[in-house]
Design an enzyme around this catalytic site. Structure first.
Site, PDB file in Angstrom:
ATOM      1  N   LYS A  15       0.837  -1.195   0.000  1.00  0.00           N
ATOM      2  CA  LYS A  15       0.000   0.000   0.000  1.00  0.00           C
ATOM      3  C   LYS A  15       0.877   1.251   0.000  1.00  0.00           C
ATOM      4  CE  LYS A  15      -4.061   1.926   2.324  1.00  0.00           C
ATOM      5  NZ  LYS A  15      -5.006   1.749   3.451  1.00  0.00           N
TER       6      LYS A  15
ATOM      7  N   ARG B 275      -4.765  -9.862   9.817  1.00  0.00           N
ATOM      8  CA  ARG B 275      -3.736  -8.822   9.954  1.00  0.00           C
ATOM      9  C   ARG B 275      -3.897  -8.079  11.278  1.00  0.00           C
ATOM     10  NH1 ARG B 275      -0.371  -5.133   6.975  1.00  0.00           N
ATOM     11  NH2 ARG B 275      -0.866  -2.940   7.338  1.00  0.00           N
TER      12      ARG B 275
ATOM     13  N   HIS C 262       3.012   0.680   8.033  1.00  0.00           N
ATOM     14  CA  HIS C 262       2.321   1.928   8.310  1.00  0.00           C
ATOM     15  C   HIS C 262       3.291   3.107   8.203  1.00  0.00           C
ATOM     16  CE1 HIS C 262      -0.966  -0.252  10.861  1.00  0.00           C
ATOM     17  NE2 HIS C 262      -1.192  -0.326   9.568  1.00  0.00           N
TER      18      HIS C 262
END
Length: 341
Positions: A179, A288, A311
């Site tokens: 991502k 997750r 993240h």
């Protein structure tokens, strides 16, 4: 999907397509957005045009403006009662249409109200619940489910794993283009070494059959096909979890072997959750969430968990500390302090 929000828009070449939706598709591909983003943005652009043309007077978005965009978003909120995330997604698609395709960076684009982002506490399974669910998922889906829980990878990241990204010597897996188009390294659970080797053996059999049949290689990202035309046919670039059947590449029209489709694991997991009699809404992404929470419960520092999850901001990872605090019983309820007769 939020890259359109940047104040400085990179110069892009003139559009070659004539039809509006083809122009949207062309610009999305030029910016290297994902296929999922392409589908979503095309859907909302088409919906926006057709909704305003429902009375028979179809208009080009260039001839519409703030009033039409706000009317469309109001309809989604009041009539369709879509979730705030869906509302923001529609707005994102329209902003992309006006800024990137129609090249209209108008003041009213910034003044359109956005629904506030809501922070939800994720559903997390206990260690015992994860164990019971994984015991009920077998086959290729079982290996994939264990890999997602054991590494914290997203479903799309696990499915798109290539053979070259699994390093048995160092016991790590390299997650490519996660991502935000970021790479990261996660651990390779020791208990998955043998199941993954077996899975690679099954994958190699499909790869060998494709080579013997002289089929097109697997999809390779960006301009790799132009630079290394045979890269997609090599074993190193083959999928760890290939689909048993062939499918048509929606962008190129080439028939090739894709990785497993996302629905396969979702169906198996839903069935396993029902058999385990877990009365919560569990999805593949719950694995997750459970991975992160269980690591923090075992004493792993939050910065390490942040890196493993990929993240950008530690505040995103902090949501799992709330889960732990809520379920740890650290704060006693006043009801428990009452003396009952």
């Amino acid at each position: 999907m939020n890259r359109y929000n940047k104040t400085e828009k990179a110069a892009a070449p003139p559009l070659q397509s004539i039809r509006l939706l083809d122009q949207v598709r062309e610009r999305i591909r030029y910016l290297h957005y994902s296929l999922q983003t392409e589908k979503v943005y095309l859907y909302w652009a088409r919906f926006f045009i057709r909704w305003h043309g429902r009375t028979g007077q179809m208009r080009h978005p260039r001839d519409m403006g703030k009033a039409e965009v706000e009317a469309f978003l109001t309809m989604l909120a009041n009539e369709r009662q879509v979730a705030p995330a869906t509302h923001r997604q529609a707005l994102n698609a329209l902003l992309f249409l006006y800024r990137q395709v129609l090249d209209q960076d108008l003041p009213w684009l910034q003044s359109i109200g956005r629904p506030p982002e809501r922070k939800r506490i994720p559903v997390v399974l206990t260690v015992a619940e994860v164990q019971s669910v994984l015991a009920l998922v077998d086959g290729v889906e079982g290996v994939l489910a264990r890999l997602l829980y054991g590494t914290g990878m997203r479903l799309a990241e696990g499915l798109s794993l290539r053979v070259k990204d699994v390093d048995f010597e160092r016991q790590v897996i390299v997650v490519r283009s996660g991502k935000g188009d970021k790479d990261r390294v996660v651990m390779l659970p020791r208990v998955l070494v043998l199941p993954l080797r077996d899975q690679l053996a099954r994958s190699r059999a499909l790869w060998a059959a494709d080579r013997a049949a002289e089929r097109s290689g697997v999809y390779s990202p960006h301009a790799l096909d132009a630079k290394y035309p045979r890269a997609g046919q090599t074993w190193a670039w083959h999928w760890v979890f290939p689909s048993p059947g062939l499918s048509m590449d929606p962008r190129t029209g080439v028939e090739r072997r894709h990785h497993l489709f996302e629905e396969r694991l979702g169906r198996q997991l839903k069935k396993a959750v029902g058999q385990a009699e877990i009365a919560r809404h569990v999805t593949v992404h719950t694995l997750r969430h459970s991975f992160a929470t269980h690591l923090l419960q075992s004493g792993t520092d939050i910065r390490t968990v942040q890196a493993l999850l990929g993240h950008s901001d530690v505040s995103t990872t902090m949501i799992y500390t709330h889960v732990i605090k809520a379920g740890s019983g650290a704060t006693q309820s006043p009801l428990d302090a009452l003396v009952t007769q």
